[in-house]
Design an enzyme around this catalytic site. Structure first.
Site, PDB file in Angstrom:
ATOM      1  NE  ARG A 106      -2.508  -0.416   3.232  1.00  0.00           N
ATOM      2  CZ  ARG A 106      -3.137  -0.874   4.291  1.00  0.00           C
ATOM      3  NH1 ARG A 106      -4.424  -0.677   4.421  1.00  0.00           N
ATOM      4  NH2 ARG A 106      -2.514  -1.549   5.237  1.00  0.00           N
TER       5      ARG A 106
ATOM      6  CE  LYS B  45      -0.945 -21.187  10.073  1.00  0.00           C
ATOM      7  NZ  LYS B  45      -0.125 -21.003  11.281  1.00  0.00           N
TER       8      LYS B  45
ATOM      9  CG  HIS C  31       6.152 -23.146   6.917  1.00  0.00           C
ATOM     10  ND1 HIS C  31       5.132 -22.823   7.778  1.00  0.00           N
ATOM     11  CD2 HIS C  31       7.249 -23.321   7.689  1.00  0.00           C
ATOM     12  CE1 HIS C  31       5.623 -22.789   9.014  1.00  0.00           C
ATOM     13  NE2 HIS C  31       6.892 -23.085   8.993  1.00  0.00           N
TER      14      HIS C  31
ATOM     15  CE  LYS D  43       9.135 -26.680   9.469  1.00  0.00           C
ATOM     16  NZ  LYS D  43      10.088 -25.602   9.752  1.00  0.00           N
TER      17      LYS D  43
ATOM     18  CD  GLU E 198       6.713 -22.475  17.480  1.00  0.00           C
ATOM     19  OE1 GLU E 198       7.236 -21.781  16.604  1.00  0.00           O
ATOM     20  OE2 GLU E 198       5.523 -22.363  17.826  1.00  0.00           O
TER      21      GLU E 198
ATOM     22  CG  ASP F 229      -0.450 -20.564  15.016  1.00  0.00           C
ATOM     23  OD1 ASP F 229      -0.517 -19.916  13.963  1.00  0.00           O
ATOM     24  OD2 ASP F 229       0.609 -20.724  15.663  1.00  0.00           O
TER      25      ASP F 229
ATOM     26  CG  HIS G 102       2.187 -26.114  10.647  1.00  0.00           C
ATOM     27  ND1 HIS G 102       2.073 -25.765   9.319  1.00  0.00           N
ATOM     28  CD2 HIS G 102       2.390 -24.951  11.318  1.00  0.00           C
ATOM     29  CE1 HIS G 102       2.214 -24.450   9.205  1.00  0.00           C
ATOM     30  NE2 HIS G 102       2.397 -23.930  10.404  1.00  0.00           N
TER      31      HIS G 102
ATOM     32  CE  LYS H 241       3.185 -19.645  18.854  1.00  0.00           C
ATOM     33  NZ  LYS H 241       4.130 -20.122  17.829  1.00  0.00           N
TER      34      LYS H 241
HETATM   35  C1  BG6 Z   1       3.513 -20.815  11.830  1.00  0.00           C
HETATM   36  C2  BG6 Z   1       2.733 -20.471  13.078  1.00  0.00           C
HETATM   37  O1  BG6 Z   1       2.651 -21.313  10.859  1.00  0.00           O
HETATM   38  O2  BG6 Z   1       4.494 -21.772  12.151  1.00  0.00           O
HETATM   39  C3  BG6 Z   1       3.659 -19.950  14.142  1.00  0.00           C
HETATM   40  O3  BG6 Z   1       1.756 -19.490  12.767  1.00  0.00           O
HETATM   41  C4  BG6 Z   1       4.794 -20.930  14.385  1.00  0.00           C
HETATM   42  O4  BG6 Z   1       2.945 -19.697  15.336  1.00  0.00           O
HETATM   43  C5  BG6 Z   1       5.462 -21.333  13.083  1.00  0.00           C
HETATM   44  O5  BG6 Z   1       5.729 -20.301  15.235  1.00  0.00           O
HETATM   45  C6  BG6 Z   1       6.467 -22.429  13.303  1.00  0.00           C
HETATM   46  O6  BG6 Z   1       7.198 -22.652  12.116  1.00  0.00           O
HETATM   47  P1  BG6 Z   1       8.657 -23.226  12.145  1.00  0.00           P
HETATM   48  O7  BG6 Z   1       9.016 -23.415  10.712  1.00  0.00           O
HETATM   49  O8  BG6 Z   1       9.517 -22.218  12.838  1.00  0.00           O
HETATM   50  O9  BG6 Z   1       8.589 -24.512  12.908  1.00  0.00           O
END
Ligand code: BG6
Length: 476
Positions: free
Chosen positions: A46, A142, A172, A176, A210, A229, A234, A325
């Site tokens: 923007r 996402k 994603h 990996k 994490e 999330d 994932h 987390k």
């Molecule tokens: C994202 C989530 O899709 O994946 C995040 O929204 C998360 O909350 C992240 O931290 C983790 O990805 P990676 O590749 O660091 O394991």
């Protein structure tokens, strides 16, 4: 496979994901010779700024987020491929300039690296400006919907403008390296597949841990929680790859058909098989409730659950999934725990071990198989476990410097390969499984259990396995 000349248009081109992931990924593919002459990366946002200022921003992002040393000359060449368009996703400004920049005979991928509220606006405007023809693809980040209803609505909306084969829904985790290796190991070897069922496997566990908190994403995360999330996408994708039947071919429809069957075979989760947690403050870190600025937040930052697949292969084998987390370490792994050998010929004093296959996603990607051998020495028949370690860094040398998931996935979009992207029905099936769980919490006013920052999550999560005489691998 060679790459044809292309344009990659990144909506949200100045955003966090673009700077952290998309731009560095494209630079690396450029260096690998996968951005043929004439190909362009067009940042769209923007903000008003000259293309030169955008290029400066790209240069700064590469400096900040690429881990390996970079060649300044290569950066300058890469920057020559970069353009910028100022545009209002919800208004008319800028669309004409974008449309005029597009060339008729080349593939263009539009990457929606923006908030989900803009997905349908972007799709509709691309159509309006004649940019939704057969040369176009869209990449959707996402979250894909907030629940089943919104996901269905979004699928329907996108389908009015694009064919399913033009829509790339990113998860994603599928990009990996070790996740793809999981398929190679399962389907490229004779060794594992005959044992890959409830007769030989005691249980399977998946942990994605994490150390980070919700960071600057409090507003989003407060509404999402770990279930939406991480679990709905994932974790379920990992579950699919570990549990699916061998597809006849490694092609998009065959693979996605098999994954869909896994999701559809999932039993509804029993409420007492789910543990939710919320991190509390620790040394130097705020609590979850402070991070999301809601002192009474009922959103979970941790989730552990046990689920079952009702199908021939997996009946009776529990799957334990856990993600959170602010846990002790950043460590993601899948562990396949095999059953004990049916009878121990060495007697009870020998110690008895079962095999375990650990697929380590991050950090230190690798696959380890624990096997039982005799403890060396003259002390009689004592059994111990030793790891058959296939750490990729050691086995493969520099090649093992794994490409980032985004490099792989963006190039798959450019090449037109949807295998590692989620199909419309897959996303909906995943929501159909997740929705009742979330609704149940809402109805009951469920409050997540507090847990210490940088530890293992709530005690109840260990209990979930202990009740079944099992325990978590990895962090505990
Ligand atoms: C994202 C989530 O899709 O994946 C995040 O929204 C998360 O909350 C992240 O931290 C983790 O990805 P990676 O590749 O660091 O394991």
């Amino acid at each position: 496979t060679p790459v044809n000349v292309f344009d990659l248009v990144v909506f949200g081109g100045t955003g966090d994901l673009a700077r952290r992931k998309i731009l560095p990924a494209m630079f690396k593919r450029f260096c690998a010779g996968e951005m043929p002459d004439g190909s362009r990366l067009i940042g769209v946002a923007r903000r008003a700024m000259p293309a030169e200022a955008y290029r400066d921003m790209v240069r700064a992002a590469l400096d900040e987020f690429l881990k390996t040393p970079i060649d300044p000359e290569a950066v300058e060449h890469f920057l020559q491929r970069i353009e910028y368009v100022q545009l209002d996703a919800q208004g008319e400004d800028g669309w004409q300039s974008l449309a005029e920049m597009m060339l008729p005979d080349r593939m263009r991928a539009f990457y929606f690296s923006v908030g989900p509220s803009l997905f349908s606006d972007l799709a509709a405007r691309l159509r309006l400006w004649g940019l939704a023809d057969e040369n176009s693809r869209i990449v959707v980040e996402k979250p894909f919907g907030h629940d089943l209803e919104t996901a269905k609505a979004l699928n329907a909306e996108l389908a009015t403008h694009f064919k399913e084969c033009q829509i790339y829904r990113i998860d994603h985790y599928l990009g990996k390296e070790t996740v793809q290796n999981l398929m190679a190991v399962r389907f490229g070897n004779m060794l594992f597949e005959p044992l890959w069922n409830s007769q030989y496997i005691d249980h399977i566990q998946i942990t994605v841990a994490e150390t980070v908190g919700v960071g600057g994403r409090g507003a989003y995360y407060q509404k999402a929680g770990a279930m939406r999330d991480m679990m709905q996408n994932h974790m379920m994708q990992l579950l699919c790859l570990i549990a699916m039947e061998p597809p006849a071919k490694f092609d998009p429809e065959a693979v996605r058909d098999e994954k869909l069957k896994v999701i559809r075979a999932l039993d509804p989760v029993e409420p007492h098989h789910i543990i939710r947690g919320q991190y509390t403050s620790g040394e130097d870190v705020a609590s979850f409730r402070e991070d999301v600025a809601d002192a009474r937040s009922k959103t979970e930052s941790f989730i552990a659950l046990k689920c079952h697949l009702s199908n021939w292969r997996w009946a009776g084998t529990p799957f334990y999934l856990r993600t959170g987390k602010r846990l002790k370490t950043r460590s993601s792994q899948i562990t396949v725990v095999f059953k004990d050998a049916p009878h121990s010929i060495f007697g009870p004093a020998s110690g008895r071990h079962n095999n375990e296959l650990t697929i380590q996603l991050q950090p230190d990607e690798g696959i380890i198989l624990d096997v039982t051998i005799k403890e060396p020495g003259a002390g009689g028949m004592k059994l111990i476990d030793v790891p058959l370690d296939m750490s990729f860094a050691e086995a493969l040398g520099p090649k093992a410097d794994a490409a980032d998931a985004y490099e792989r996935l963006i190039m798959d979009v450019i090449r037109g390969n949807q295998t590692l992207f989620m199909r419309n029905d897959e996303v909906e099936a995943a929501w159909a499984w997740t929705d009742p769980v979330i609704k149940g919490w809402e109805l009951r006013g469920d409050v997540p259990k507090p847990y210490d920052s940088f530890a293992n999550g709530p005690d109840d999560s260990s209990q979930l396995l202990r009740r079944d005489k099992r325990e978590w691998r990895g962090i505990k």
